[in-house]
Design a protein around this motif. Structure first.
Motif, PDB file in Angstrom:
ATOM      1  N   PHE A  33       5.617  -6.674  13.677  1.00 32.83           N
ATOM      2  CA  PHE A  33       6.105  -7.989  14.085  1.00 32.83           C
ATOM      3  C   PHE A  33       5.452  -8.332  15.420  1.00 32.83           C
ATOM      4  N   PRO A  34       5.636  -9.540  15.943  1.00 37.08           N
ATOM      5  CA  PRO A  34       4.989  -9.909  17.205  1.00 37.08           C
ATOM      6  C   PRO A  34       5.375  -8.974  18.350  1.00 37.08           C
ATOM      7  N   LEU A  35       4.390  -8.522  19.086  1.00 39.86           N
ATOM      8  CA  LEU A  35       4.586  -7.570  20.180  1.00 39.86           C
ATOM      9  C   LEU A  35       5.618  -8.047  21.186  1.00 39.86           C
ATOM     10  N   GLY A  36       5.656  -9.333  21.465  1.00 38.49           N
ATOM     11  CA  GLY A  36       6.572  -9.865  22.460  1.00 38.49           C
ATOM     12  C   GLY A  36       8.039  -9.636  22.141  1.00 38.49           C
ATOM     13  N   LYS A  37       8.343  -9.178  20.930  1.00 44.66           N
ATOM     14  CA  LYS A  37       9.738  -8.954  20.528  1.00 44.66           C
ATOM     15  C   LYS A  37      10.169  -7.488  20.613  1.00 44.66           C
ATOM     16  N   TYR A  38       9.287  -6.598  21.057  1.00 43.14           N
ATOM     17  CA  TYR A  38       9.648  -5.177  21.028  1.00 43.14           C
ATOM     18  C   TYR A  38      10.837  -4.860  21.917  1.00 43.14           C
ATOM     19  N   ARG A  39      11.041  -5.620  22.976  1.00 45.58           N
ATOM     20  CA  ARG A  39      12.160  -5.350  23.880  1.00 45.58           C
ATOM     21  C   ARG A  39      13.521  -5.655  23.248  1.00 45.58           C
ATOM     22  N   THR A  40      13.532  -6.337  22.121  1.00 43.12           N
ATOM     23  CA  THR A  40      14.806  -6.631  21.446  1.00 43.12           C
ATOM     24  C   THR A  40      15.309  -5.423  20.654  1.00 43.12           C
ATOM     25  N   LEU A  41      14.479  -4.404  20.510  1.00 43.82           N
ATOM     26  CA  LEU A  41      14.851  -3.210  19.747  1.00 43.82           C
ATOM     27  C   LEU A  41      15.816  -2.343  20.547  1.00 43.82           C
ATOM     28  N   ASP A  42      16.826  -1.827  19.891  1.00 38.91           N
ATOM     29  CA  ASP A  42      17.783  -0.927  20.520  1.00 38.91           C
ATOM     30  C   ASP A  42      17.207   0.487  20.490  1.00 38.91           C
ATOM     31  N   LEU A  65       0.825  -1.211   0.000  1.00 38.07           N
ATOM     32  CA  LEU A  65       0.000   0.000   0.000  1.00 38.07           C
ATOM     33  C   LEU A  65       0.857   1.259   0.000  1.00 38.07           C
ATOM     34  N   ALA A  66       1.971   1.223   0.721  1.00 36.89           N
ATOM     35  CA  ALA A  66       2.867   2.387   0.759  1.00 36.89           C
ATOM     36  C   ALA A  66       3.499   2.642  -0.607  1.00 36.89           C
ATOM     37  N   VAL A  67       3.905   1.584  -1.288  1.00 37.92           N
ATOM     38  CA  VAL A  67       4.461   1.737  -2.635  1.00 37.92           C
ATOM     39  C   VAL A  67       3.406   2.344  -3.553  1.00 37.92           C
ATOM     40  N   ARG A  68       2.179   1.839  -3.485  1.00 37.83           N
ATOM     41  CA  ARG A  68       1.090   2.386  -4.317  1.00 37.83           C
ATOM     42  C   ARG A  68       0.843   3.864  -4.037  1.00 37.83           C
ATOM     43  N   ALA A  69       1.073   4.257  -2.776  1.00 32.02           N
ATOM     44  CA  ALA A  69       0.859   5.654  -2.380  1.00 32.02           C
ATOM     45  C   ALA A  69       2.058   6.540  -2.714  1.00 32.02           C
ATOM     46  N   GLY A  70       3.115   5.960  -3.283  1.00 31.06           N
ATOM     47  CA  GLY A  70       4.247   6.758  -3.712  1.00 31.06           C
ATOM     48  C   GLY A  70       5.426   6.799  -2.758  1.00 31.06           C
ATOM     49  N   TYR A  71       5.400   6.003  -1.711  1.00 33.31           N
ATOM     50  CA  TYR A  71       6.518   5.978  -0.767  1.00 33.31           C
ATOM     51  C   TYR A  71       7.658   5.111  -1.285  1.00 33.31           C
ATOM     52  N   ASP A  72       8.842   5.452  -0.881  1.00 32.16           N
ATOM     53  CA  ASP A  72      10.024   4.639  -1.088  1.00 32.16           C
ATOM     54  C   ASP A  72      10.095   3.733   0.144  1.00 32.16           C
ATOM     55  N   VAL A  73       9.904   2.428  -0.026  1.00 36.44           N
ATOM     56  CA  VAL A  73       9.740   1.507   1.093  1.00 36.44           C
ATOM     57  C   VAL A  73      11.026   0.728   1.366  1.00 36.44           C
ATOM     58  N   TYR A  74      11.419   0.750   2.621  1.00 36.91           N
ATOM     59  CA  TYR A  74      12.565   0.003   3.125  1.00 36.91           C
ATOM     60  C   TYR A  74      12.009  -1.038   4.086  1.00 36.91           C
ATOM     61  N   ILE A  75      12.413  -2.290   3.925  1.00 40.80           N
ATOM     62  CA  ILE A  75      11.817  -3.338   4.739  1.00 40.80           C
ATOM     63  C   ILE A  75      12.879  -4.287   5.266  1.00 40.80           C
ATOM     64  N   ALA A  76      12.666  -4.749   6.489  1.00 36.87           N
ATOM     65  CA  ALA A  76      13.566  -5.720   7.108  1.00 36.87           C
ATOM     66  C   ALA A  76      12.734  -6.814   7.750  1.00 36.87           C
ATOM     67  N   GLY A  77      13.164  -8.043   7.538  1.00 36.99           N
ATOM     68  CA  GLY A  77      12.544  -9.178   8.206  1.00 36.99           C
ATOM     69  C   GLY A  77      13.327  -9.499   9.466  1.00 36.99           C
ATOM     70  N   SER A  78      13.088 -10.668  10.017  1.00 32.50           N
ATOM     71  CA  SER A  78      13.740 -11.036  11.267  1.00 32.50           C
ATOM     72  C   SER A  78      15.171 -11.525  11.078  1.00 32.50           C
ATOM     73  N   GLY A  79      15.569 -11.780   9.860  1.00 32.66           N
ATOM     74  CA  GLY A  79      16.935 -12.247   9.603  1.00 32.66           C
ATOM     75  C   GLY A  79      17.600 -11.391   8.553  1.00 32.66           C
ATOM     76  N   THR A  80      18.442 -12.028   7.785  1.00 33.98           N
ATOM     77  CA  THR A  80      19.136 -11.313   6.718  1.00 33.98           C
ATOM     78  C   THR A  80      18.198 -11.111   5.531  1.00 33.98           C
ATOM     79  N   PRO A  81      18.458 -10.104   4.708  1.00 30.72           N
ATOM     80  CA  PRO A  81      17.580  -9.824   3.571  1.00 30.72           C
ATOM     81  C   PRO A  81      17.404 -11.002   2.609  1.00 30.72           C
ATOM     82  N   ASP A  82      18.408 -11.849   2.479  1.00 28.71           N
ATOM     83  CA  ASP A  82      18.277 -12.968   1.552  1.00 28.71           C
ATOM     84  C   ASP A  82      17.190 -13.959   1.981  1.00 28.71           C
ATOM     85  N   LYS A  83      16.820 -13.963   3.279  1.00 34.63           N
ATOM     86  CA  LYS A  83      15.761 -14.857   3.757  1.00 34.63           C
ATOM     87  C   LYS A  83      14.387 -14.477   3.206  1.00 34.63           C
ATOM     88  N   ILE A  84      14.211 -13.201   2.868  1.00 34.91           N
ATOM     89  CA  ILE A  84      12.904 -12.743   2.364  1.00 34.91           C
ATOM     90  C   ILE A  84      12.968 -12.304   0.901  1.00 34.91           C
TER      91      ILE A  84
END
Length: 163
Positions: free
Chosen positions: A69-78, A20-39
């Motif tokens: 992402f799952p709420l239970g992981k928010y504490r892993t954020l720096d 939806l963000a791409v359709r709205a004209g945003y430049d989208v940066y995305i990260a999964g839970s691992g390295t980019p090659d996983k997604i």
């Protein structure tokens, strides 16, 4: 309006919000839970316009980031990586995914207040958590006045950016 949008989480919600963000004209940066090659393969099919990167790299590129992402992981954020950023909290507590967390069931403190306390140098805005990812996608191109996304925050300028 920010022209760049970061999304941490490449599950169903992160993917739909990215589309939806791409359709709205945003430049989208995305990260999964691992390295980019996983997604990479999934992203090539569902979101080929997105820039795939590690979360730390993503946070160096954007001022607005969605937590999808799952709420239970928010504490892993720096918290230092989120300094002065607008953080859109799209997370919900699902005990089936997050496990049992009694603190998420406390009626006195909302989960977004917990996220804000952890990311204490950022501006947390709650949005995109009360409508299913499939409904977000289905209703995005319709002008149905019965469908709306709630946006809540203590910081009025950040809330306005997200709205």
């Amino acid at each position: 309006m920010a022209d760049k949008l970061g999304i941490l989480g490449f599950g169903k919600l992160g993917t739909v919000l990215g589309q939806l963000a791409v359709r709205a004209g945003y430049d989208v940066y995305i990260a999964g839970s691992g390295t980019p090659d996983k997604i990479a393969l999934t992203a090539d099919i569902l979101l080929p316009q997105a820039h795939l990167m590690l979360a730390k790299e993503l946070l160096g590129q954007v001022d607005v980031v969605i937590l999808a992402f799952p709420l239970g992981k928010y504490r892993t954020l720096d918290p230092l990586l989120f300094k002065n950023k607008i953080v859109i909290d799209a997370m919900n507590y699902w005990w089936e995914t997050d496990g049992q967390h009694p603190e998420f069931q406390d009626p006195v403190l909302s989960t977004s207040e917990m996220v804000q306390a952890h990311l204490n140098q950022s501006h947390v805005v709650k949005a995109f958590n009360h409508m299913g990812y499939h409904d977000l996608l289905d209703y995005a191109d319709q002008s149905d006045p019965k469908k709306a996304i709630a946006v809540a925050a203590d910081d009025i300028p950040s809330r306005a950016v997200v709205a």
